[in-house]
Design a protein around this motif. Structure first.
Motif, mmCIF file in Angstrom:
data_model
loop_
_atom_site.group_PDB
_atom_site.id
_atom_site.type_symbol
_atom_site.label_atom_id
_atom_site.label_comp_id
_atom_site.label_asym_id
_atom_site.label_seq_id
_atom_site.Cartn_x
_atom_site.Cartn_y
_atom_site.Cartn_z
ATOM 1 N N ALA A 229 0.836 -1.200 0.000
ATOM 2 C CA ALA A 229 0.000 0.000 0.000
ATOM 3 C C ALA A 229 0.873 1.254 0.000
ATOM 4 N N ALA A 230 1.980 1.217 0.761
ATOM 5 C CA ALA A 230 2.887 2.369 0.807
ATOM 6 C C ALA A 230 3.564 2.594 -0.539
ATOM 7 N N TYR A 231 3.928 1.484 -1.232
ATOM 8 C CA TYR A 231 4.571 1.621 -2.538
ATOM 9 C C TYR A 231 3.666 2.352 -3.530
ATOM 10 N N VAL A 232 2.357 2.188 -3.348
ATOM 11 C CA VAL A 232 1.410 2.837 -4.255
ATOM 12 C C VAL A 232 1.061 4.241 -3.783
ATOM 13 N N THR A 233 0.717 4.373 -2.496
ATOM 14 C CA THR A 233 0.167 5.639 -2.017
ATOM 15 C C THR A 233 1.220 6.720 -1.801
ATOM 16 N N VAL A 234 2.436 6.346 -1.359
ATOM 17 C CA VAL A 234 3.450 7.377 -1.111
ATOM 18 C C VAL A 234 3.837 8.115 -2.389
ATOM 19 N N PRO A 235 4.230 7.416 -3.475
ATOM 20 C CA PRO A 235 4.536 8.150 -4.711
ATOM 21 C C PRO A 235 3.322 8.901 -5.256
ATOM 22 N N ALA A 236 2.126 8.267 -5.144
ATOM 23 C CA ALA A 236 0.925 8.930 -5.657
ATOM 24 C C ALA A 236 0.656 10.226 -4.903
ATOM 25 N N PHE A 237 0.769 10.168 -3.582
ATOM 26 C CA PHE A 237 0.537 11.366 -2.776
ATOM 27 C C PHE A 237 1.547 12.456 -3.120
ATOM 28 N N LEU A 238 2.833 12.088 -3.180
ATOM 29 C CA LEU A 238 3.868 13.076 -3.456
ATOM 30 C C LEU A 238 3.703 13.688 -4.841
ATOM 31 N N ALA A 239 3.369 12.852 -5.835
ATOM 32 C CA ALA A 239 3.214 13.359 -7.201
ATOM 33 C C ALA A 239 2.006 14.283 -7.308
ATOM 34 N N MET A 240 0.885 13.845 -6.758
ATOM 35 C CA MET A 240 -0.341 14.638 -6.886
ATOM 36 C C MET A 240 -0.285 15.912 -6.065
ATOM 37 N N ALA A 241 0.162 15.779 -4.803
ATOM 38 C CA ALA A 241 0.268 16.967 -3.958
ATOM 39 C C ALA A 241 1.336 17.914 -4.506
ATOM 40 N N GLY A 242 2.443 17.337 -5.023
ATOM 41 C CA GLY A 242 3.503 18.166 -5.591
ATOM 42 C C GLY A 242 3.026 18.982 -6.770
ATOM 43 N N TRP A 243 2.236 18.365 -7.641
ATOM 44 C CA TRP A 243 1.713 19.096 -8.803
ATOM 45 C C TRP A 243 0.787 20.215 -8.346
ATOM 46 N N SER A 244 -0.074 19.900 -7.399
ATOM 47 C CA SER A 244 -1.013 20.901 -6.899
ATOM 48 C C SER A 244 -0.289 22.075 -6.265
ATOM 49 N N ILE A 245 0.752 21.775 -5.499
ATOM 50 C CA ILE A 245 1.511 22.824 -4.815
ATOM 51 C C ILE A 245 2.313 23.649 -5.811
ATOM 52 N N ALA A 246 2.892 22.964 -6.811
ATOM 53 C CA ALA A 246 3.683 23.674 -7.814
ATOM 54 C C ALA A 246 2.835 24.705 -8.550
ATOM 55 N N VAL A 247 1.582 24.353 -8.796
ATOM 56 C CA VAL A 247 0.678 25.288 -9.470
ATOM 57 C C VAL A 247 0.496 26.555 -8.647
ATOM 58 N N ILE B 6 -6.473 13.047 -0.795
ATOM 59 C CA ILE B 6 -7.048 12.735 0.514
ATOM 60 C C ILE B 6 -6.987 11.240 0.795
ATOM 61 N N VAL B 7 -7.391 10.435 -0.191
ATOM 62 C CA VAL B 7 -7.404 8.984 -0.002
ATOM 63 C C VAL B 7 -5.996 8.459 0.241
ATOM 64 N N ALA B 8 -5.031 8.905 -0.576
ATOM 65 C CA ALA B 8 -3.652 8.435 -0.425
ATOM 66 C C ALA B 8 -3.084 8.836 0.930
ATOM 67 N N ALA B 9 -3.336 10.081 1.337
ATOM 68 C CA ALA B 9 -2.803 10.560 2.603
ATOM 69 C C ALA B 9 -3.392 9.792 3.775
ATOM 70 N N THR B 10 -4.670 9.461 3.699
ATOM 71 C CA THR B 10 -5.328 8.735 4.793
ATOM 72 C C THR B 10 -4.801 7.318 4.918
ATOM 73 N N ILE B 11 -4.720 6.609 3.806
ATOM 74 C CA ILE B 11 -4.304 5.209 3.843
ATOM 75 C C ILE B 11 -2.900 5.062 4.388
ATOM 76 N N LYS B 12 -1.976 5.885 3.928
ATOM 77 C CA LYS B 12 -0.576 5.633 4.250
ATOM 78 C C LYS B 12 -0.190 6.035 5.660
ATOM 79 N N VAL B 13 -0.998 6.831 6.353
ATOM 80 C CA VAL B 13 -0.694 7.132 7.745
ATOM 81 C C VAL B 13 -1.623 6.382 8.698
ATOM 82 N N ASN B 14 -2.868 6.162 8.276
ATOM 83 C CA ASN B 14 -3.843 5.590 9.194
ATOM 84 C C ASN B 14 -3.705 4.081 9.343
ATOM 85 N N ASP B 15 -3.069 3.406 8.381
ATOM 86 C CA ASP B 15 -2.900 1.964 8.532
ATOM 87 C C ASP B 15 -1.990 1.647 9.724
#
Length: 451
Positions: free
Chosen positions: A159-177, A277-286
């Motif tokens: 789950a971390a292999y999927v959600t950590v890169p996804a969170f960083l990529a998506m949040a990074g794009w949003s922040i860069a904007v 939101i989903v990625a951030a929740t899964i990777k810390v709440n598990d």
């Protein structure tokens, strides 16, 4: 170790054997996932709302150093002994009775925050997606995370292999904007928009944000292969997580003149915000749920003499936390959960001092480690430790000078070392340990990842 019906108990009451340990990158990914969250953005935004950029950098640096020192030492104990925090506490100053209390405190705290974070995520999903009421989305998130945790650390790693890169990529794009609209050089010299924070307050915010995670590090580090792996994952997780995510939060707060940057990040686009939101929740709440399951298993074992499977326990408490969070019951207990957080820092101080300095029960651990089992007996109570624990927690709660969490840790270490020196650290009663034959355990299938 006898397994539950799920077959994924992850050695809840026994040492993790060498064959069940993972490459450091697998564990580090999960550690990083705990730190690079929306909560880290919020901490960074809080600093940026009340501090200049370079002052915030200093606060993050000081807070990160405090966390790294504590996490490395507790993590090394967990790695060396292969035991979870609540089980390890039996021979690191607390005895079987004290360890059961620690397990219960961890369980209550982790279940509570698990349910609350599910509910917070559900509110975001209602705004961004709709379709279900908040309680419905809370149930969906809770069930998904519970299913992941039931199958243990192997499932959580995937789950971390999927959600950590996804969170960083998506949040990074949003922040860069958002940040592309501002001059970064000007932001580093901008004045904060909110009430000023002192360096001490900023450092306290950073250190306090992950202090409980530092205490329960053995739950994760027992799957590391070497002490060096613990150091690497700690440096990568805390340094990159605190600096990378935290400083971005600082810049956003300075740029947007608000500390409500999470709403901006998650609302960049409906679909993207939902995934964040989903990625951030899964990777810390598990890991909240996993720590709770270990605490409950140890509490039941020590208090009632019953051995229960971690898998079934996860299902029960996962559903309980999900339902309580969905109906809003846990919102009334946030003050109590914060109070529990005051109890955790002294635990780390006592465990570290006992294991590396006082060493009253160190030989028991050393002798049994060679055989891959647990010591035959543990003291039931260690009164001196309970007194030190109480004094340190009260100082952390009521003394305003300095960093409360650090104050309590230092006081616990000094008082415990002094008590041991005076011969006051003694066990009363004897609790027989359920000793299982050493296992040639096999780890769940995980890809070897190179550093």
């Amino acid at each position: 170790m006898a397994s539950s019906s799920t077959g994924h108990d992850d050695h809840a009451l026994a040492r993790v054997p060498a064959a069940a340990r993972y490459h450091w990158f697998s564990v580090a990914t999960q550690r990083f996932g705990q730190l690079s969250t929306l909560a880290s953005f919020l901490i960074g935004a809080t600093l940026g709302f009340g501090m200049t950029f370079w002052k915030a950098v200093l606060a993050i640096t000081l807070g990160a150093v405090v966390l790294e020192v504590m996490t490395v030492f507790t993590g090394m104990i967990g790695q060396r002994e292969g035991l979870s925090t609540s089980v390890l506490a039996r021979w690191t100053g607390f005895g079987a009775g004290g360890a059961s209390l620690i397990g219960l405190a961890i369980a209550i705290s982790a279940i509570g925050w698990f349910g609350i974070q599910n509910a917070v995520s559900a509110d975001g999903l209602v705004d961004l997606v709709g379709g279900l009421p908040a309680w419905g989305w809370s149930l969906v998130c809770g069930v998904v995370i519970t299913a992941i945790v039931v199958y243990g650390v192997g499932s959580m790693a995937w789950a971390a292999y999927v959600t950590v890169p996804a969170f960083l990529a998506m949040a990074g794009w949003s922040i860069a904007v958002e940040l592309s609209k501002h001059d970064l050089g000007a932001l580093t010299h901008a004045s904060p928009a909110g009430p000023p924070l002192s360096l001490l307050e900023g450092t306290m915010i950073v250190a306090g944000g992950f202090i409980v995670g530092a205490v329960i590090t053995p739950d994760m580090s027992r799957f590391n292969r070497t002490s060096g792996d613990v150091v690497k994952q700690t440096v990568v997780g805390i340094s990159v997580g605190e600096y990378g995510i935290g400083l971005i939060g600082v810049l956003l707060a300075l740029a947007l003149r608000t500390n409500d940057v999470i709403a901006i990040v998650t609302s960049t686009s409906g679909f993207l915000g939902t995934l964040i939101i989903v990625a951030a929740t899964i990777k810390v709440n598990d890991w909240n749920l996993y720590a709770a399951s270990l605490g409950v298993v140890n509490f039941v074992d020590q208090t009632f003499g019953k051995r229960v499977g971690r898998g079934p326990v996860t299902v029960v408490i996962g559903l309980l936390g999900t339902v309580l969070g969905a109906v809003g019951v846990l919102d009334s207990f946030t003050g109590f959960l914060n109070l529990l957080g005051v109890l955790f820092p002294p635990i780390a101080g006592i465990m570290i001092t006992e294991y590396f300095v006082a060493r009253v029960w160190r030989r028991d651990l050393d002798d049994s480690r060679a055989a891959g089992t647990l010591p035959e007996r543990a003291p039931v109570w260690v009164p001196a430790s309970l007194v030190v624990w109480l004094i340190a927690a009260l100082i952390g709660e009521y003394v305003d000078w300095g960093l409360p969490s650090i104050n309590s840790v230092v006081v616990a270490m000094v008082l415990y070392a002094l008590a041991a020196r005076l011969g006051l650290v003694r066990g009363f009663g004897a609790s027989r340990t359920f000793r299982e034959a050493p296992l040639a355990a096999r780890a769940p299938a995980l890809p070897e990842r190179s550093a």
